[in-house]
Design a protein around this motif. Structure first.
Motif, short mmCIF file in Angstrom:
data_model
loop_
_atom_site.label_atom_id
_atom_site.label_comp_id
_atom_site.label_asym_id
_atom_site.label_seq_id
_atom_site.Cartn_x
_atom_site.Cartn_y
_atom_site.Cartn_z
N CYS A 182 0.84 -1.20 0.00
CA CYS A 182 0.00 0.00 0.00
C CYS A 182 0.87 1.25 0.00
CB CYS A 182 -0.93 0.00 1.21
SG CYS A 182 -2.07 -1.40 1.25
N VAL A 183 0.81 2.02 -1.07
CA VAL A 183 1.65 3.20 -1.21
C VAL A 183 1.15 4.31 -0.28
CG1 VAL A 183 2.50 4.98 -2.79
CG2 VAL A 183 2.15 2.63 -3.60
N GLU A 184 2.10 4.92 0.43
CA GLU A 184 1.78 6.05 1.30
C GLU A 184 2.29 7.32 0.63
OE1 GLU A 184 3.19 5.45 5.24
OE2 GLU A 184 2.33 3.43 5.42
N TRP A 185 1.42 7.99 -0.10
CA TRP A 185 1.82 9.12 -0.93
C TRP A 185 2.41 10.28 -0.11
CZ3 TRP A 185 2.10 7.53 -5.66
CH2 TRP A 185 1.23 6.54 -6.11
N GLU A 186 1.87 10.48 1.08
CA GLU A 186 2.37 11.58 1.91
C GLU A 186 3.68 11.23 2.60
OE1 GLU A 186 -0.54 10.12 2.25
OE2 GLU A 186 -2.12 11.59 1.78
N GLY A 187 3.94 9.96 2.82
CA GLY A 187 5.08 9.56 3.63
C GLY A 187 6.25 8.96 2.87
N GLN A 188 6.07 8.58 1.61
CA GLN A 188 7.13 7.93 0.85
C GLN A 188 7.63 8.82 -0.28
OE1 GLN A 188 4.77 4.26 0.13
NE2 GLN A 188 6.51 3.16 0.99
N THR A 189 8.94 8.82 -0.46
CA THR A 189 9.53 9.59 -1.56
C THR A 189 9.38 8.83 -2.87
OG1 THR A 189 11.72 8.57 -1.34
CG2 THR A 189 11.25 10.51 0.04
N SER A 190 9.64 9.51 -3.98
CA SER A 190 9.55 8.86 -5.28
C SER A 190 10.52 7.69 -5.37
CB SER A 190 9.85 9.88 -6.40
OG SER A 190 11.12 10.47 -6.21
N GLU A 191 11.72 7.84 -4.83
CA GLU A 191 12.71 6.77 -4.86
C GLU A 191 12.25 5.58 -4.02
OE1 GLU A 191 15.86 4.36 -5.63
OE2 GLU A 191 15.20 6.17 -6.69
N ARG A 225 11.57 1.87 -5.52
CA ARG A 225 12.27 0.72 -4.98
C ARG A 225 11.29 -0.35 -4.50
NH1 ARG A 225 16.14 4.16 -1.92
NH2 ARG A 225 15.02 3.50 -0.05
N LEU A 226 10.20 0.10 -3.89
CA LEU A 226 9.17 -0.84 -3.45
C LEU A 226 8.62 -1.61 -4.64
CD1 LEU A 226 7.35 -1.91 -1.16
CD2 LEU A 226 5.79 0.00 -1.64
N HIS A 227 8.38 -0.91 -5.74
CA HIS A 227 7.88 -1.57 -6.95
C HIS A 227 8.89 -2.57 -7.48
CE1 HIS A 227 5.96 -2.18 -10.79
NE2 HIS A 227 7.00 -1.69 -11.43
N PRO A 241 0.24 15.41 -2.20
CA PRO A 241 0.55 14.01 -2.48
C PRO A 241 -0.68 13.21 -2.88
CG PRO A 241 1.79 14.74 -0.57
CD PRO A 241 0.86 15.86 -0.93
N GLY A 242 -0.53 12.41 -3.90
CA GLY A 242 -1.64 11.62 -4.45
C GLY A 242 -2.30 12.25 -5.66
N SER A 243 -2.04 13.54 -5.91
CA SER A 243 -2.63 14.22 -7.06
C SER A 243 -2.18 13.54 -8.35
CB SER A 243 -2.21 15.69 -7.08
OG SER A 243 -2.70 16.36 -5.93
N ILE A 244 -3.11 13.44 -9.31
CA ILE A 244 -2.85 12.72 -10.56
C ILE A 244 -2.96 13.71 -11.73
CG2 ILE A 244 -3.47 10.71 -11.96
CD1 ILE A 244 -5.29 9.87 -9.56
N ASP A 256 8.11 13.86 -2.16
CA ASP A 256 9.16 14.79 -2.58
C ASP A 256 9.18 15.08 -4.08
OD1 ASP A 256 9.98 12.35 -3.59
OD2 ASP A 256 12.10 12.71 -3.16
N GLY A 257 8.18 14.62 -4.79
CA GLY A 257 8.21 14.83 -6.24
C GLY A 257 7.14 14.01 -6.94
N TRP A 258 7.53 13.40 -8.06
CA TRP A 258 6.55 12.71 -8.90
C TRP A 258 7.07 11.34 -9.32
CZ3 TRP A 258 1.90 15.21 -10.09
CH2 TRP A 258 1.85 16.57 -9.77
N ILE A 259 6.13 10.41 -9.51
CA ILE A 259 6.45 9.15 -10.16
C ILE A 259 5.55 9.01 -11.37
CG2 ILE A 259 7.20 8.00 -8.04
CD1 ILE A 259 4.48 6.45 -8.19
N GLY A 260 5.96 8.18 -12.32
CA GLY A 260 5.15 7.93 -13.51
C GLY A 260 4.54 6.54 -13.46
N ILE A 261 3.32 6.42 -13.97
CA ILE A 261 2.63 5.13 -14.01
C ILE A 261 2.14 4.89 -15.44
CG2 ILE A 261 0.71 3.76 -13.11
CD1 ILE A 261 0.81 5.43 -10.58
#
Length: 392
Positions: A254-263, A267-269, A312-315, A330-335
């Motif tokens: 379960c991704v924690e958008w507010e608590g986890q950085t993009s890195e 890495r979790l993925h 955090p969590g905005s798409i 701390d930034g953005w990830i791509g899906i």
């Protein structure tokens, strides 16, 4: 007394304090049994040199590579390293069975399904990714004990999921340890051989497993070529630098958008994505995130990202690269793709869900349509995911 095999075992029985001497049986398993004229507990003479009779315990792809190396050595009649090779594995819901069983059947090796371990005579046992309870009495049936092929640099990442935790924590160095298992305590037995390698940048657990499985197989064969000597030169693990690698639970995904950085999210993925996809919540629906990527620096300069306040969590759908951009700590990830009832590309998800929602709710704040951390029910949150070291 029963103990758990989880890649490696504990120290000598009764060795809780310094200066306590192991029993004669366990001194034998430390390599002293190879002396001329020494007999094992059954009165049979212990072999002092190859070829060895081996019973192998394993389940998954990591273990399969070790078994393959043992089988190749058995087939090599010139070297005469392995005389007999038999296999113990565990039941599988799949009709084909686990990778170790598949290989054993294809290679016409005798296979026993746990708890059946056969009744043959063996010199040494080998464990790789087995994950079942073995009795001390069973361990003591092997004159040279049981070797364990463990994919980490012990004492770092003791436990059943070392490769996953290596990737998850961003380790830059890892390796394989060949150790001799001990009952009573987990993962603290003597090290016979250890080799380190750099972790390839951005490698997944599956990719790293492939590298470590080959390394471990080669190291195992090396140990068997000089087994009595290797056992006599075993060294105790350091008491510093101990870390643990427990099995992952459903909550880990379960991704924690507010608590986890993009890195951290990437890495979790890379660590667990092939076992259990990362999960999030969108409009009260559970979404599985299937293909996560780093966001290119050129994308980060897009006015859509820099010209508005986001949480955090905005798409945001980025049309040029056809990915969903999700804001994290701390930034953005791509899906690139998700699963909601069925697998959808980022474009499909935008066209079928995001865009229609914004059309129906033109006055709503974008934060109402964001990804949110999925909170699993208590029972489901603590559920352990069945993880063998091999990543399917």
């Amino acid at each position: 007394m029963r103990v758990l095999v989880r890649r490696c075992w504990g120290p000598l029985p009764g060795s809780g304090g310094a200066g306590r001497r192991p029993s004669p049986q366990w001194r034998a398993l430390a390599g002293l049994c190879g002396s001329p004229g020494v007999e094992d507990g059954r009165g049979a003479r212990v072999r002092e040199k190859p070829p060895w009779r081996v019973l192998f315990f394993g389940t998954d792809q990591f273990a399969r590579e070790a078994l393959r190396a043992l089988h190749a050595a058995r087939e090599n009649k010139e070297e005469e390293l392995i005389e007999k090779l038999e296999v113990v594995t565990v039941p599988s819901p799949s009709p084909k069975g686990l990778p170790v069983k598949q290989y054993a059947v294809q290679s016409q090796l005798p296979v026993y399904e746990w708890p059946d371990v056969g009744s043959g005579e063996y010199d040494v046992g080998v464990v790789a990714s087995f994950g079942r309870l073995l009795s001390e009495a069973l361990i003591l049936k092997f004159p040279y004990g049981i070797l364990n092929v463990h994919p980490s640099c012990l004492p770092r990442w003791r436990g059943p999921a070392p490769i996953i935790h290596t990737v998850l924590h961003g380790d830059t160095v890892t390796g394989v340890t060949i150790m001799q298992i001990r009952p009573k305590r987990f993962d603290v037995g003597p090290i016979l051989k250890q080799e380190t390698i750099p972790v390839p940048p951005k490698s997944t657990a599956k990719e790293l497993e492939a590298v470590l499985s080959r390394l471990g197989a080669d190291m195992l064969i090396s140990i068997l070529k000089n087994l009595p000597e290797s056992l006599s030169h075993g060294r105790q693990q350091p008491t510093e630098g101990v870390t643990h690698a427990p099995k992952i639970s459903a909550a880990t995904s379960c991704v924690e958008w507010e608590g986890q950085t993009s890195e951290e999210i990437l890495r979790l993925h890379r660590a667990i994505g092939n076992i259990i996809p990362l999960q999030t919540l969108w409009m009260d629906n559970t979404i599985k995130l299937l293909d996560l990527v780093e966001v290119d620096s050129s994308v980060l300069t897009d006015p859509k990202l820099t010209g508005q306040a986001v949480i955090p969590g905005s798409i945001i759908y980025h049309k040029q690269s056809q990915i969903l951009l999700v804001c994290c700590k701390d930034g953005w990830i791509g899906i690139r793709s998700v699963m909601l009832k069925k697998t959808l590309t980022a474009t499909d998800f935008y066209n079928g869900y995001l865009h229609p929602w914004h059309q129906k709710n033109p006055q709503a704040h974008p934060s109402q349509c964001r990804f949110q951390t999925l909170r699993l029910p208590t029972k489901q949150r603590g559920k352990i995911v069945a993880v063998q070291q091999c990543i399917k």
